[in-house]
Design a protein around this motif. Structure first.
Motif, PDB file in Angstrom:
ATOM      1  N   ASP A 182       7.807   5.125   1.804  1.00 22.36           N
ATOM      2  CA  ASP A 182       8.146   6.326   1.028  1.00 22.36           C
ATOM      3  C   ASP A 182       7.279   6.480  -0.227  1.00 22.36           C
ATOM      4  OD1 ASP A 182       9.779   8.598   1.197  1.00 22.36           O
ATOM      5  OD2 ASP A 182      11.154   7.805  -0.318  1.00 22.36           O
ATOM      6  N   ARG A 183       6.031   6.008  -0.149  1.00 25.82           N
ATOM      7  CA  ARG A 183       5.041   6.113  -1.236  1.00 25.82           C
ATOM      8  C   ARG A 183       5.458   5.373  -2.514  1.00 25.82           C
ATOM      9  NH1 ARG A 183       0.777   7.629  -0.575  1.00 25.82           N
ATOM     10  NH2 ARG A 183       0.275   8.662  -2.502  1.00 25.82           N
ATOM     11  N   ASP A 201       0.813  -1.231   0.000  1.00 26.75           N
ATOM     12  CA  ASP A 201       0.000   0.000   0.000  1.00 26.75           C
ATOM     13  C   ASP A 201       0.841   1.272   0.000  1.00 26.75           C
ATOM     14  OD1 ASP A 201      -2.307  -1.591   0.135  1.00 26.75           O
ATOM     15  OD2 ASP A 201      -2.240  -1.614   2.331  1.00 26.75           O
ATOM     16  N   ARG A 202       2.006   1.213  -0.659  1.00 22.05           N
ATOM     17  CA  ARG A 202       2.892   2.390  -0.761  1.00 22.05           C
ATOM     18  C   ARG A 202       3.319   2.936   0.600  1.00 22.05           C
ATOM     19  NH1 ARG A 202       2.842   4.695  -6.086  1.00 22.05           N
ATOM     20  NH2 ARG A 202       1.226   3.759  -7.369  1.00 22.05           N
ATOM     21  N   ARG A 203       3.402   2.069   1.601  1.00 23.68           N
ATOM     22  CA  ARG A 203       3.781   2.500   2.956  1.00 23.68           C
ATOM     23  C   ARG A 203       5.236   2.967   3.031  1.00 23.68           C
ATOM     24  NH1 ARG A 203       0.858  -2.406   6.314  1.00 23.68           N
ATOM     25  NH2 ARG A 203      -1.257  -1.768   5.782  1.00 23.68           N
ATOM     26  N   CYS A 214       9.582  -3.280  -7.771  1.00 22.26           N
ATOM     27  CA  CYS A 214       9.166  -1.909  -8.039  1.00 22.26           C
ATOM     28  C   CYS A 214       9.400  -1.719  -9.534  1.00 22.26           C
ATOM     29  CB  CYS A 214       9.984  -0.899  -7.228  1.00 22.26           C
ATOM     30  SG  CYS A 214       9.598   0.812  -7.651  1.00 22.26           S
ATOM     31  N   LYS A 273       5.540   2.167  -4.995  1.00 28.86           N
ATOM     32  CA  LYS A 273       4.665   1.052  -5.374  1.00 28.86           C
ATOM     33  C   LYS A 273       5.478  -0.221  -5.544  1.00 28.86           C
ATOM     34  CE  LYS A 273       1.114  -1.148  -7.183  1.00 28.86           C
ATOM     35  NZ  LYS A 273       0.131  -1.743  -6.328  1.00 28.86           N
TER      36      LYS A 273
END
Length: 123
Positions: A38-39, A34-36, A57, A41
């Motif tokens: 550093d945002r 969930d992009r936890r 990634c 994916k």
């Protein structure tokens, strides 16, 4: 990299790996999902060519592999990494113990490699 179709069997195997992650993989996934982190994916247990990568990634073309001690000095891992690198990916490998004992350090390293695509993995 030419697109290689993923067989039904490989897709099914990847799905089973997602259900049966190791303790270290699960711990890292809790930070990556969930992009936890550093945002950024990430996807997990992704079929790439003839392999299934632990975490990917796609934007940074970075694969993160979590290895147990059965991978120490593994020729098959070297071949796998070389083939994935040939497909335009960098392969960053961590030991299970790294994830379990120094999760912050592992996450910091992953962020650095995503943000600086010139960095090359050390093993």
């Amino acid at each position: 990299m030419p697109h290689q179709p993923v067989t039904r069997a490989k897709r099914s195997f990847a799905r089973s790996l997602r259900r049966e992650m190791t303790e270290a993989e699960n711990k890292l996934w809790q930070e990556l999902r969930d992009r936890r982190l550093d945002r950024i994916k990430f996807r997990r247990q992704v079929p790439i060519g003839k392999y299934i990568a632990d975490f990917v990634c796609l934007e940074a073309r970075l694969i993160v592999e979590i290895d147990g001690n059965q991978h120490a000095d593994s020729d098959s891992d070297r071949i796998r990494s070389a083939e994935l690198k040939g497909n335009g990916f960098r392969v960053l490998r961590f030991w299970n113990d790294d994830v379990l004992k120094d999760l912050d350090g592992v996450c910091g390293t992953i962020i650095a490699y995503v943000r600086d695509t010139s960095l090359q993995p050390w093993r």
